[in-house]
Design a protein around this motif. Structure first.
Motif, PDB file in Angstrom:
ATOM      1  N   LEU A  90       0.824  -1.196   0.000  1.00  0.00           N
ATOM      2  CA  LEU A  90       0.000   0.000   0.000  1.00  0.00           C
ATOM      3  C   LEU A  90       0.861   1.250   0.000  1.00  0.00           C
ATOM      4  O   LEU A  90       1.904   1.301   0.670  1.00  0.00           O
ATOM      5  CB  LEU A  90      -0.914   0.009   1.231  1.00  0.00           C
ATOM      6  N   ASP A  92     -10.031   0.950  -7.435  1.00  0.00           N
ATOM      7  CA  ASP A  92      -9.744   1.060  -6.000  1.00  0.00           C
ATOM      8  C   ASP A  92      -8.519   1.954  -5.824  1.00  0.00           C
ATOM      9  O   ASP A  92      -7.408   1.585  -6.217  1.00  0.00           O
ATOM     10  CB  ASP A  92      -9.479  -0.316  -5.390  1.00  0.00           C
ATOM     11  N   THR A 141      -5.979   4.173  -3.344  1.00  0.00           N
ATOM     12  CA  THR A 141      -5.477   4.268  -1.976  1.00  0.00           C
ATOM     13  C   THR A 141      -5.323   5.726  -1.545  1.00  0.00           C
ATOM     14  O   THR A 141      -4.745   6.544  -2.254  1.00  0.00           O
ATOM     15  CB  THR A 141      -4.122   3.563  -1.844  1.00  0.00           C
ATOM     16  N   TRP A 185      -4.934   2.245   5.937  1.00  0.00           N
ATOM     17  CA  TRP A 185      -5.100   2.990   4.693  1.00  0.00           C
ATOM     18  C   TRP A 185      -6.555   2.961   4.262  1.00  0.00           C
ATOM     19  O   TRP A 185      -7.169   1.885   4.237  1.00  0.00           O
ATOM     20  CB  TRP A 185      -4.251   2.383   3.580  1.00  0.00           C
ATOM     21  N   VAL A 218      -9.228   2.993   1.257  1.00  0.00           N
ATOM     22  CA  VAL A 218      -9.232   2.701  -0.178  1.00  0.00           C
ATOM     23  C   VAL A 218     -10.608   3.083  -0.713  1.00  0.00           C
ATOM     24  O   VAL A 218     -11.638   2.578  -0.242  1.00  0.00           O
ATOM     25  CB  VAL A 218      -8.941   1.220  -0.464  1.00  0.00           C
TER      26      VAL A 218
END
Length: 248
Positions: A36, A67, A69, A82, A84
């Motif tokens: 990520l 998607d 981040t 995180w 998303v």
């Protein structure tokens, strides 16, 4: 002569030990299969199984998902997490992307947890990533209370399969991936017969090393013959995600 024989035996033992050491697998941590960073984006083809009017059949509609981040933050337990952001559009990507949900990913030294937009916490991966390793991936979810709509997620055993094997998606072939079998259950067993109750639960995910989720196939449906008319329960649905490309 005796000294020579002993020396040769020791040499052979060292050689055998060296060979064995070379073949000790270097198991990766779970977080290496779900990397990520802010701005990282995965694009998927989505085949969504839904129930149309009257609920007598399952219909599949196709889209593209994105998607994206967001920015790192600390969750309530002080762990790095995180957000998303999930967007959807048509398969030609001719229409504007529409935001439909947000989920949260928390990678640790021991596992990778995902909290979806229904606030369900899944343990998607655990360390070490090794062939045959199992864990209860849905253990944080209330599947036992009388009012929960998630009884079908109860007591699922996640298991690693085909570790560090290649896997091909719409984005191409990935050299090192892992397949996670989560559920394959039909209850009661046997062919579908519309005269009788039946439930089907199937779930498998595939992650590539240093890439993330590259494939997902999930299906849950319940057929209710009574009361008339017979139909699929409203909560029946399915999702297939197939990676198209990544933006890093």
């Amino acid at each position: 002569m005796r000294i020579k024989v002993i020396w040769m035996s020791v040499t052979m033992m060292i050689a055998v030990a060296s060979c064995k050491k070379d073949y000790i697998p270097n198991y990766a941590q779970a977080k290496h299969y779900y990397p990520l960073q802010a701005g990282r984006v995965w694009f998927y083809r989505l085949d969504s199984t839904t129930i149309p009017a009257f609920g007598t059949q399952l219909v599949v509609y196709s889209y593209h998902l994105k998607d994206s981040t967001g920015t790192l933050f600390l969750d309530n337990n002080g762990r790095e997490s995180w957000p998303v952001y999930r967007f959807i559009t048509d398969t030609l990507e001719a229409n504007p992307w529409q935001n439909i949900s947000t989920y949260y990913v928390t990678p640790t030294e021991n596992d990778v947890e995902v909290v979806d937009d229904n606030n369900l916490r899944f343990i998607k991966l655990v360390s070490p990533v090794s062939e045959g390793k199992t864990w209860k991936g849905n253990s944080y979810i209330d599947t036992r209370s009388a009012t929960t709509p998630y009884q079908y997620l109860d007591d699922w055993d996640y298991v690693y399969d085909s570790v560090n094997k290649p896997y091909t998606t719409l984005a191409g072939s990935f050299d090192s991936s892992v397949v996670i079998h989560q559920r394959d259950e039909t209850s009661p067993e046997g062919d579908f017969d519309p005269q009788f109750y039946q439930q089907r639960n199937y779930s498998v995910e595939v992650y590539a090393h240093n890439t993330g989720l590259i494939y997902k196939n999930f299906l849950h449906w319940v057929w209710q013959p009574t009361p008339s008319p017979a139909r699929y329960d409203d909560g029946s649905y399915g999702v297939i995600l197939n990676l198209i490309r990544i933006k890093q």
